[in-house]
Write a protein that holds these residues in place. Structure first.
Motif, PDB file in Angstrom:
ATOM      1  N   ALA A 137       0.841  -1.193   0.000  1.00  0.00           N
ATOM      2  CA  ALA A 137       0.000   0.000   0.000  1.00  0.00           C
ATOM      3  C   ALA A 137       0.877   1.244   0.000  1.00  0.00           C
ATOM      4  CB  ALA A 137      -0.917   0.011   1.227  1.00  0.00           C
ATOM      5  N   THR A 138       0.357   2.291  -0.606  1.00  0.00           N
ATOM      6  CA  THR A 138       1.034   3.586  -0.616  1.00  0.00           C
ATOM      7  C   THR A 138       0.003   4.672  -0.912  1.00  0.00           C
ATOM      8  OG1 THR A 138       3.022   4.748  -1.374  1.00  0.00           O
ATOM      9  CG2 THR A 138       1.692   3.665  -3.073  1.00  0.00           C
ATOM     10  N   LEU A 139       0.442   5.904  -0.887  1.00  0.00           N
ATOM     11  CA  LEU A 139      -0.438   7.024  -1.235  1.00  0.00           C
ATOM     12  C   LEU A 139      -0.688   7.037  -2.735  1.00  0.00           C
ATOM     13  CD1 LEU A 139       1.125   9.792   1.031  1.00  0.00           C
ATOM     14  CD2 LEU A 139      -0.977   8.479   1.428  1.00  0.00           C
ATOM     15  N   THR A 140      -1.829   7.527  -3.136  1.00  0.00           N
ATOM     16  CA  THR A 140      -2.226   7.510  -4.546  1.00  0.00           C
ATOM     17  C   THR A 140      -1.174   8.135  -5.459  1.00  0.00           C
ATOM     18  OG1 THR A 140      -3.491   9.543  -4.172  1.00  0.00           O
ATOM     19  CG2 THR A 140      -4.714   7.467  -4.129  1.00  0.00           C
ATOM     20  N   HIS A 141      -0.589   9.242  -5.042  1.00  0.00           N
ATOM     21  CA  HIS A 141       0.361   9.925  -5.916  1.00  0.00           C
ATOM     22  C   HIS A 141       1.754   9.290  -5.916  1.00  0.00           C
ATOM     23  CE1 HIS A 141       0.862  11.905  -2.025  1.00  0.00           C
ATOM     24  NE2 HIS A 141       2.076  12.234  -2.410  1.00  0.00           N
ATOM     25  N   LYS A 142       1.952   8.239  -5.136  1.00  0.00           N
ATOM     26  CA  LYS A 142       3.225   7.500  -5.118  1.00  0.00           C
ATOM     27  C   LYS A 142       3.096   6.148  -5.820  1.00  0.00           C
ATOM     28  CE  LYS A 142       5.359  10.543  -2.512  1.00  0.00           C
ATOM     29  NZ  LYS A 142       6.595  11.219  -2.854  1.00  0.00           N
ATOM     30  N   ALA A 143       1.952   5.874  -6.425  1.00  0.00           N
ATOM     31  CA  ALA A 143       1.685   4.567  -7.033  1.00  0.00           C
ATOM     32  C   ALA A 143       2.759   4.151  -8.035  1.00  0.00           C
ATOM     33  CB  ALA A 143       0.314   4.572  -7.709  1.00  0.00           C
TER      34      ALA A 143
ATOM     35  N   ILE B 105      -2.610  -1.411  -2.906  1.00  0.00           N
ATOM     36  CA  ILE B 105      -3.743  -0.647  -2.375  1.00  0.00           C
ATOM     37  C   ILE B 105      -3.321   0.821  -2.325  1.00  0.00           C
ATOM     38  CG2 ILE B 105      -5.278  -0.313  -0.402  1.00  0.00           C
ATOM     39  CD1 ILE B 105      -4.572  -3.297   0.344  1.00  0.00           C
ATOM     40  N   LEU B 106      -4.108   1.672  -2.966  1.00  0.00           N
ATOM     41  CA  LEU B 106      -3.798   3.101  -3.010  1.00  0.00           C
ATOM     42  C   LEU B 106      -4.679   3.857  -2.021  1.00  0.00           C
ATOM     43  CD1 LEU B 106      -3.419   3.515  -6.863  1.00  0.00           C
ATOM     44  CD2 LEU B 106      -1.647   3.094  -5.153  1.00  0.00           C
ATOM     45  N   ILE B 107      -4.038   4.701  -1.230  1.00  0.00           N
ATOM     46  CA  ILE B 107      -4.717   5.444  -0.165  1.00  0.00           C
ATOM     47  C   ILE B 107      -4.650   6.936  -0.464  1.00  0.00           C
ATOM     48  CG2 ILE B 107      -4.696   5.951   2.317  1.00  0.00           C
ATOM     49  CD1 ILE B 107      -5.346   2.996   1.685  1.00  0.00           C
TER      50      ILE B 107
ATOM     51  N   VAL C 107      -0.349   4.442   6.266  1.00  0.00           N
ATOM     52  CA  VAL C 107      -0.863   3.777   5.063  1.00  0.00           C
ATOM     53  C   VAL C 107      -1.096   2.294   5.346  1.00  0.00           C
ATOM     54  CG1 VAL C 107      -0.154   3.018   2.743  1.00  0.00           C
ATOM     55  CG2 VAL C 107       0.030   5.411   3.366  1.00  0.00           C
ATOM     56  N   ALA C 108      -0.167   1.640   6.028  1.00  0.00           N
ATOM     57  CA  ALA C 108      -0.330   0.223   6.349  1.00  0.00           C
ATOM     58  C   ALA C 108      -1.586   0.009   7.202  1.00  0.00           C
ATOM     59  CB  ALA C 108       0.907  -0.307   7.071  1.00  0.00           C
TER      60      ALA C 108
END
Length: 118
Positions: free
Chosen positions: A32-38, A53-55, A85-86
């Motif tokens: 999982a990570t932040l959306t802009h780090k996908a 998983i994008l957060i 995020v986790a």
């Protein structure tokens, strides 16, 4: 389900994230990570054949974490992006099972949380 949450700087590479994850020595079910780090974490997810998983960054604001980074507090309103995020990605009843580990180059962090995905 164990989720590996990643925080990373824009220059982070696959090797930094692999090293941070490997340092935990655990098998995980998802990343999982932040959306802009996908785009930074996606190559690792693909290589490991794990879901990513994008957060949304707003979802981690105010998430309490055991470790504290001044940069994370200022940018995202939480002490550790990786831990927040986790926890968020792991869903209901999530608990942190491993605090963030920072890659040797300082560009990536990884934390593990266990929970029941929503």
């Amino acid at each position: 389900m164990i989720v590996a949450g990643f925080g990373c700087r824009s220059g982070a590479d696959d090797a930094a994230m692999r090293a941070a994850l490997a340092a935990h020595g655990r098998t995980v079910s998802a990343l999982a990570t932040l959306t802009h780090k996908a785009r930074l974490v996606e190559p690792l997810a693909n290589a490991l054949a794990l879901p990513l998983i994008l957060i949304d960054p707003a979802a981690i604001r105010g998430v309490a974490t055991p470790t504290q980074s001044a940069a994370s507090l200022i940018a995202y309103g939480t002490g550790s992006v990786a831990e927040a995020v986790a926890l968020t990605a792991a869903g209901r009843g999530a608990r942190l099972i491993a605090a963030r580990i920072i890659s040797s180059d300082g560009r990536a962090t990884c934390a593990l949380a266990e929970g029941i995905l929503a």
